[in-house]
Design a protein around this motif. Structure first.
Motif, PDB file in Angstrom:
ATOM      1  N   PRO A 331       2.469   0.684  -3.355  1.00 44.21           N
ATOM      2  CA  PRO A 331       2.068  -0.626  -2.824  1.00 44.21           C
ATOM      3  C   PRO A 331       1.177  -1.370  -3.819  1.00 44.21           C
ATOM      4  N   TYR A 335       1.719  -4.649  -1.656  1.00 45.25           N
ATOM      5  CA  TYR A 335       3.067  -4.456  -1.125  1.00 45.25           C
ATOM      6  C   TYR A 335       3.978  -3.931  -2.226  1.00 45.25           C
ATOM      7  N   THR A 336       5.007  -3.223  -1.828  1.00 44.67           N
ATOM      8  CA  THR A 336       5.910  -2.586  -2.780  1.00 44.67           C
ATOM      9  C   THR A 336       6.871  -3.603  -3.387  1.00 44.67           C
ATOM     10  N   TYR A 337       7.501  -3.201  -4.456  1.00 42.55           N
ATOM     11  CA  TYR A 337       8.538  -4.035  -5.054  1.00 42.55           C
ATOM     12  C   TYR A 337       9.791  -4.036  -4.181  1.00 42.55           C
TER      13      TYR A 337
END
Length: 734
Positions: A331, A335-337
């Motif tokens: 994250p 936030y994640t990719y």
């Protein structure tokens, strides 16, 4: 199903309808048409209008999808005070039939109940059009909506000019205008100039080295500079590389990278292997380092003084597995990719990534919208031809170690050509990771322009990667590359113009520029003094910087030096590699103590001082996928004399005194010679030496043209973006 919905929430009795917007906004299919074709033709001439972009799926009646961090993909409608948006209502003719639609701007303080369906349904089309013309004559400008980037660094939705972020059909849109959904967030530029919308992507570089953290050559330079340029252009960029720890003071380079507190197990080499991630956010890029004990040892990324590490296949297989997991589990910035990524995999070390995407993830619905692009920096490395000894080809029995399903063996299956086998009983069976990447990647890039035969029968890879054709034109991969020539492109590398800037270089004796060369003479005198050579301003100083191995043509230099030393020249060489060449350099320095210096080893400050102080840079490489030293030389007003191969031929234009350029002193930036032999190289050098001595104005013209070349990464990044767009448009190859 992704679709666009026109809303009419305040109009009673008017059913909501939706239509799909594909690559071209004018090429959509209306699910429920009520004279919409007429409306489209009339209103797209002058008026821009906003649409809500929603995702419809089974069981999702509202049509609103959520992002991975829990935030809604679509903001609440018209939350901001005073932003009521538009209403759309039917327009009828005299008979009461619906012949089109009309957009109505809501007054700020108008109640929803003030305008109902009965008041709209009877509108006269001609009257409305006349009213529109009157409004235009009165100078009332129609509202133009512009959507800016929809996702900030925290992943929250933002709005431009108070308008809810959704999608837009620009004013004056036609069939050539393209509106594309972005892979993350969203940026759509205003369309008055009809500029195609550019994709803003989640880009994941996978590489064995990235400067300044790790570097042995051009690969480190590329993966240390290109990500920064792409991030500056609005993309979200992650670089995944090993965390090399040597137990020395050099480890401080990773001091800014903190433990991401994320441990995962990847299945390869007979069982789960635990890896950790470290992260540093710098220059707009997420630098992610895969941590494992196999990366904690002295030496360079591929070997030490005893040769290549025997577990390189294991070390870089770990890298590829970890790189596939990183966008899903880290994250970064909150936030994640996510799964909608574009992977840029570099050389064989990262070549397993496209295979894993196709074989391990997509069959289970993961990364189904991801794309992969293979960037080949040096094709010879996959057969162990490099000095570093990184090979990428192992016996066929090692396939089970890679963590790839058995049915994908054919993608990596490799049989050495007979000339490359150890003995007559050797069947040559192996697995070739780079071959697997070529087979499964969505697109392929080289770091020089690809030359295709005029009949498209074969790709002339011998120009790009090698000088002799005993290897079959592409180290055994030429036929495979030819079969994929339609997705093969070449982009010349850029250089870091901040690090390599003669007007602001802390490593050189004096600054200079294209408008004032006086500092270059001071740099030359300082270099001669530092090396213990006689300080002779008018004596041409020739330099060489590079690895001392067969690829770099050191044997050609070795053969030519006795004859070259008969000229009134000075020669300095910087490099390390083959011990035989190192010994030869030391012996030559003793034999020609007033003319030759050999610096065994490598030093960044010395490389800068040689580039700035020399008059000529010699590069007789047998093959050079791109080459950077000739670009640095031109940037510093040093004239390159190169073998006409690969990127050297692409970037160095041979001087033509009989052609008049813009400056009136001929054309060209140096000399490119062929074939690769002593006589040809000496002839090119003598032409350069004569121009230097007898035609000063022409020499200055050469220097200026070289310094004015545009080899910035920003220029290269724009070309990469074009390839990204092609890759995103086409479906996944595997």
């Amino acid at each position: 199903m992704e679709s666009l919905t026109l809303h009419s929430p305040q109009i009673k009795g008017l059913n909501r309808f939706k239509f799909n917007l594909t690559v071209n906004p004018s090429e959509f299919t209306s699910i429920k048409q009520l004279g919409f074709d007429y409306f489209w033709r009339q209103r797209s001439k002058r008026l821009s209008f906003s649409l809500k972009c929603q995702s419809f799926s089974a069981g999702n009646e509202s049509g609103v999808s959520s992002s991975k961090d829990g935030s809604s993909a679509i903001g609440q409608e018209e939350e901001d005070e005073g932003q009521k948006g538009h209403l759309i209502g039917p327009v009828t003719n005299a008979s009461g039939s619906i012949v089109g639609f009309r957009l109505f701007s809501q007054p700020v303080n108008t109640n929803d109940s003030d305008l109902n369906a009965s008041e709209i349904s009877g509108l006269d089309l001609d009257k409305l059009n006349k009213e529109q013309e009157v409004q235009e004559d009165d100078g009332i400008e129609e509202e133009k909506l512009k959507v800016r980037q929809a996702t900030n660094i925290e992943g929250k939705e933002t709005a431009a000019a108070g308008v809810p972020i959704s999608a837009i059909l620009e004013q004056g849109v036609d069939k050539e205008t393209e509106v594309k959904e972005e892979l993350q967030g969203g940026t759509i530029v205003e369309g008055e100039q009809k500029t195609p919308v550019k994709l803003k992507l989640n880009i994941v570089f996978v590489t064995s080295e990235a400067a300044p953290y790790s570097k042995t050559g051009g690969l480190g330079d590329v993966c240390g500079s290109l990500p920064i340029s792409l991030a500056a252009r609005g993309h979200r960029v992650m670089v995944v590389s090993p965390r090399y720890i040597h137990g020395t003071a050099a480890d401080k380079i990773y001091a800014g990278a903190f433990d991401a507190d994320c441990r995962i197990n990847v299945n390869c080499f007979g069982g789960p292997q635990e890896v950790a991630f470290f992260h540093e956010y710098k220059d707009g890029v997420d630098w992610v380092f895969v941590d494992h004990p196999s990366y904690h040892r002295p030496g360079n990324p591929y070997g030490d003084s005893f040769g290549a590490f025997g577990d390189n296949q294991f070390r870089f297989t770990l890298l590829c597995h970890a790189a596939c997991e990183a966008p899903l589990v880290l994250p970064l910035g909150g936030y994640t990719y996510g799964q909608k990524c574009l992977f840029l995999v570099n050389d064989w070390h990262a070549g397993l990534v496209p295979v894993l995407l196709a074989a391990k993830y997509r069959p289970y619905g993961v990364y189904k919208d991801a794309r992969s692009i293979l960037v080949i920096h040096n094709l010879s490395h996959q057969v162990g031809a490099s000095f570093m000894g990184d090979i990428g080809v192992e016996p066929a029995v090692t396939y089970d170690n890679l963590g790839v399903p058995p049915q994908w063996y054919g993608a990596l299956e490799w049989v050495f050509p007979e000339w490359a086998r150890a003995h007559e009983l050797d069947k040559g069976e192996a697995v070739n990771i780079l071959k697997g990447a070529i087979v499964t990647a969505d697109r392929i890039l080289t770091v020089s322009q690809v030359r295709i035969h005029q009949h498209f029968k074969c790709i002339m890879l011998s120009w790009i990667f090698m000088g002799n054709n005993n290897c079959g034109g592409g180290y055994g991969l030429h036929e495979l590359l030819t079969s994929r020539k339609f997705v093969l492109n070449g982009i010349i590398n850029g250089i870091n113009v901040t690090e390599w800037d003669p007007s602001n270089d802390a490593h050189i004796a004096a600054p200079y520029s294209v408008d004032d060369f006086s500092g270059k003479a001071l740099c030359k005198a300082a270099l001669q003094k530092e090396l213990g050579l006689p300080i002779k301003p008018n004596c041409p100083l020739i330099g060489f910087i590079g690895r001392l191995d067969y690829q770099k043509g050191i044997d050609i230099i070795q053969a030519a030096v006795p004859e070259l030393m008969g000229e009134d020249v000075q020669f300095v060489m910087l490099g390390t590699g083959d011990s035989n060449y190192e010994s030869w350099m030391r012996a030559t320095e003793v034999a020609y103590k007033d003319k030759f210096r050999g610096w065994v080893g490598f030093s960044v400050p010395i490389s800068h001082r040689i580039t700035a102080g020399c008059d000529i840079l010699l590069m007789p490489s047998r093959f050079e996928p791109c080459g950077l030293n000739q670009l640095y030389a031109m940037r510093y007003g040093t004239i390159p004399v190169v073998h006409g191969t690969g990127g050297l031929r692409d970037t160095v234009e041979t001087y033509n005194p009989y052609s008049t350029g813009p400056d009136g002193s001929g054309t060209g930036t140096g000399w490119a010679f062929a074939p690769l032999e002593k006589g040809s190289m000496l002839s090119a050098l003598r032409n350069a030496l004569r121009t230097y001595r007898d035609y000063k104005a022409s020499w200055v013209g050469l220097m200026k043209r070289g310094m004015q070349q545009d080899f910035t990464w920003d220029s290269a990044a724009a070309q990469y973006e074009q390839v990204f767009e092609w890759a995103s448009t086409d479906p996944p190859y595997c």
